[in-house]
Design a protein around this motif. Structure first.
Motif, mmCIF file in Angstrom:
data_model
loop_
_atom_site.group_PDB
_atom_site.id
_atom_site.type_symbol
_atom_site.label_atom_id
_atom_site.label_comp_id
_atom_site.label_asym_id
_atom_site.label_seq_id
_atom_site.Cartn_x
_atom_site.Cartn_y
_atom_site.Cartn_z
ATOM 1 N N HIS A 109 0.831 -1.211 0.000
ATOM 2 C CA HIS A 109 0.000 0.000 0.000
ATOM 3 C C HIS A 109 0.864 1.259 0.000
ATOM 4 N N ILE A 110 1.902 1.260 0.835
ATOM 5 C CA ILE A 110 2.797 2.421 0.898
ATOM 6 C C ILE A 110 3.481 2.647 -0.440
ATOM 7 N N ASN A 111 3.950 1.580 -1.063
ATOM 8 C CA ASN A 111 4.613 1.711 -2.367
ATOM 9 C C ASN A 111 3.646 2.229 -3.433
ATOM 10 N N ASP A 112 2.385 1.787 -3.369
ATOM 11 C CA ASP A 112 1.386 2.274 -4.329
ATOM 12 C C ASP A 112 1.184 3.775 -4.180
ATOM 13 N N VAL A 113 1.136 4.248 -2.924
ATOM 14 C CA VAL A 113 0.953 5.673 -2.665
ATOM 15 C C VAL A 113 2.173 6.468 -3.112
ATOM 16 N N LEU A 114 3.367 5.965 -2.783
ATOM 17 C CA LEU A 114 4.596 6.680 -3.121
ATOM 18 C C LEU A 114 4.836 6.738 -4.624
ATOM 19 N N ASP A 115 4.405 5.721 -5.347
ATOM 20 C CA ASP A 115 4.725 5.631 -6.776
ATOM 21 C C ASP A 115 3.606 6.117 -7.692
ATOM 22 N N GLU A 116 2.536 6.657 -7.144
ATOM 23 C CA GLU A 116 1.463 7.201 -7.969
ATOM 24 C C GLU A 116 1.951 8.472 -8.673
ATOM 25 N N ALA A 117 1.726 8.554 -9.978
ATOM 26 C CA ALA A 117 2.171 9.711 -10.749
ATOM 27 C C ALA A 117 1.362 10.941 -10.370
ATOM 28 N N LEU A 118 2.076 12.043 -10.062
ATOM 29 C CA LEU A 118 1.426 13.303 -9.706
ATOM 30 C C LEU A 118 1.572 14.337 -10.815
ATOM 31 N N ALA A 119 2.741 14.354 -11.451
ATOM 32 C CA ALA A 119 3.033 15.323 -12.513
ATOM 33 C C ALA A 119 4.052 14.689 -13.450
ATOM 34 N N TYR A 120 4.514 15.487 -14.416
ATOM 35 C CA TYR A 120 5.459 14.960 -15.398
ATOM 36 C C TYR A 120 6.581 15.970 -15.619
ATOM 37 N N ILE A 158 15.502 15.350 -10.081
ATOM 38 C CA ILE A 158 14.173 14.958 -10.537
ATOM 39 C C ILE A 158 14.376 14.333 -11.917
ATOM 40 N N SER A 159 14.097 13.078 -12.021
ATOM 41 C CA SER A 159 14.340 12.359 -13.272
ATOM 42 C C SER A 159 13.301 12.722 -14.326
ATOM 43 N N LYS A 160 13.664 12.516 -15.565
ATOM 44 C CA LYS A 160 12.715 12.696 -16.667
ATOM 45 C C LYS A 160 11.617 11.650 -16.536
ATOM 46 N N GLY A 161 10.374 12.093 -16.716
ATOM 47 C CA GLY A 161 9.257 11.165 -16.622
ATOM 48 C C GLY A 161 8.299 11.554 -15.514
ATOM 49 N N ASN A 162 7.601 10.568 -14.997
ATOM 50 C CA ASN A 162 6.592 10.827 -13.975
ATOM 51 C C ASN A 162 7.224 11.312 -12.666
ATOM 52 N N ILE A 163 6.592 12.304 -12.082
ATOM 53 C CA ILE A 163 6.971 12.787 -10.752
ATOM 54 C C ILE A 163 5.979 12.188 -9.763
ATOM 55 N N THR A 164 6.493 11.564 -8.722
ATOM 56 C CA THR A 164 5.653 10.882 -7.742
ATOM 57 C C THR A 164 5.884 11.458 -6.347
ATOM 58 N N THR A 165 5.113 10.967 -5.407
ATOM 59 C CA THR A 165 5.336 11.335 -4.008
ATOM 60 C C THR A 165 6.726 10.899 -3.568
ATOM 61 N N ARG A 166 7.170 9.749 -4.065
ATOM 62 C CA ARG A 166 8.512 9.280 -3.742
ATOM 63 C C ARG A 166 9.565 10.289 -4.219
ATOM 64 N N THR A 167 9.333 10.912 -5.370
ATOM 65 C CA THR A 167 10.252 11.934 -5.875
ATOM 66 C C THR A 167 10.420 13.045 -4.854
ATOM 67 N N ALA A 168 9.309 13.510 -4.295
ATOM 68 C CA ALA A 168 9.367 14.591 -3.310
ATOM 69 C C ALA A 168 10.160 14.165 -2.083
ATOM 70 N N TYR A 169 9.982 12.939 -1.633
ATOM 71 C CA TYR A 169 10.727 12.432 -0.480
ATOM 72 C C TYR A 169 12.216 12.323 -0.791
ATOM 73 N N GLN A 170 12.548 11.982 -2.017
ATOM 74 C CA GLN A 170 13.954 11.861 -2.389
ATOM 75 C C GLN A 170 14.624 13.228 -2.502
ATOM 76 N N VAL A 171 13.929 14.187 -3.085
ATOM 77 C CA VAL A 171 14.493 15.532 -3.238
ATOM 78 C C VAL A 171 14.580 16.237 -1.890
ATOM 79 N N MET A 172 13.568 16.087 -1.066
ATOM 80 C CA MET A 172 13.510 16.779 0.215
ATOM 81 C C MET A 172 13.164 15.781 1.328
ATOM 82 N N PRO A 173 14.137 14.986 1.781
ATOM 83 C CA PRO A 173 13.861 13.942 2.759
ATOM 84 C C PRO A 173 13.719 14.446 4.198
#
Length: 256
Positions: A60-71, A125-140
């Motif tokens: 469940h946590i991985n599903d939430v973290l990996d949901e695409a928010l932006a591009y 921020i990698s090319k492609g989908n931006i996810t909640t996980r992206t935000a945690y990686q950029v600003m942990p």
């Protein structure tokens, strides 16, 4: 008192004292502590019962973290520019956009500009989908946005700090132009020259407001306003309402 009574009396006293002292508990003492280091490697076996219990929560946590928010049409890195970067500009602009409504609702005033720190950006921020996980990686970190009111003297100290550090500390709402010899040519806040007797409201992280990264110009502020808004959560909220991000390196902090 006859001899028998005397003997019995002393016998009872002796037995009583013996029982009292024999029942007295002596404290235990640790005589030796020992331990060993256990390396966590793939050789350690997982416990099936624990793994089965955790698995649905992990999924469940991985599903939430990996949901695409932006591009993001391209990869963004904090090393891509000299004094300002696309990713740094994006973060500073996000803080300005997300924080100002909160600050205005509480104080009736607007933020003048934003200052973050280059080292606080912890991932690309990698090319492609931006996810909640992206935000945690950029600003942990659990850094919250605060708004610090500073005098023009402190603002000048801040500008001197930015010139001396020669790093792309993210800013928004302020423009700093340096000559090719690194001397200051011009500063504008919200498109206007600095006013001598004015105070300025700076949105920054609670870490920097406490003089992290040697930002001592935040000491003894005129006022400080808590927003209770994590920078990471501001990023997530911004991404949720943005289809495609398009940050660029611009002229907000440049050397001619």
């Amino acid at each position: 008192m006859n001899l028998l009574s005397y003997t019995i009396k002393h016998f009872v006293i002796f037995i009583t004292l013996f029982l009292i002292y024999s029942c007295d508990k002596h404290p235990d003492y640790v005589s030796k502590i020992s331990g060993k280091e256990i390396h966590i490697t793939d050789s350690l076996k997982s416990v099936d019962s624990i793994e089965n219990f955790i698995k649905p929560y992990r999924s469940h946590i991985n599903d939430v973290l990996d949901e695409a928010l932006a591009y993001s049409p391209e990869a963004l890195s904090k090393s891509d520019g000299e004094l300002n970067t696309a990713i740094g500009n994006l973060l500073a602009d996000i803080v300005m956009e997300q924080t100002n409504p909160v600050f205005k609702s509480r104080t009736g005033k607007n933020i003048d500009f934003v200052l973050l720190n280059h080292g606080g950006i912890r991932s690309i921020i990698s090319k492609g989908n931006i996810t909640t996980r992206t935000a945690y990686q950029v600003m942990p970190f659990e850094n919250k946005v605060v708004v610090v009111e500073i005098t023009t003297d402190k603002l000048q100290e801040m500008i001197n700090y930015l010139i001396k550090s020669n790093r792309a500390h993210p800013v928004s709402g302020i423009k700093i132009v340096l000559n090719d010899n690194n001397s200051l040519q011009n500063v504008l806040v919200q498109g206007k020259p600095i006013e001598k007797d004015k105070t300025y409201f700076v949105a920054t992280s609670d870490y920097l407001s406490n003089m992290g990264d040697n930002m001592t110009f935040f000491s003894n502020p005129v006022s400080i306003t808590e927003t209770d808004y994590l920078i990471r959560n501001e990023m997530i909220d911004y991404f949720k309402k943005t289809d495609t991000i398009k940050p660029i390196i611009d002229d907000r902090f440049i050397r001619l």
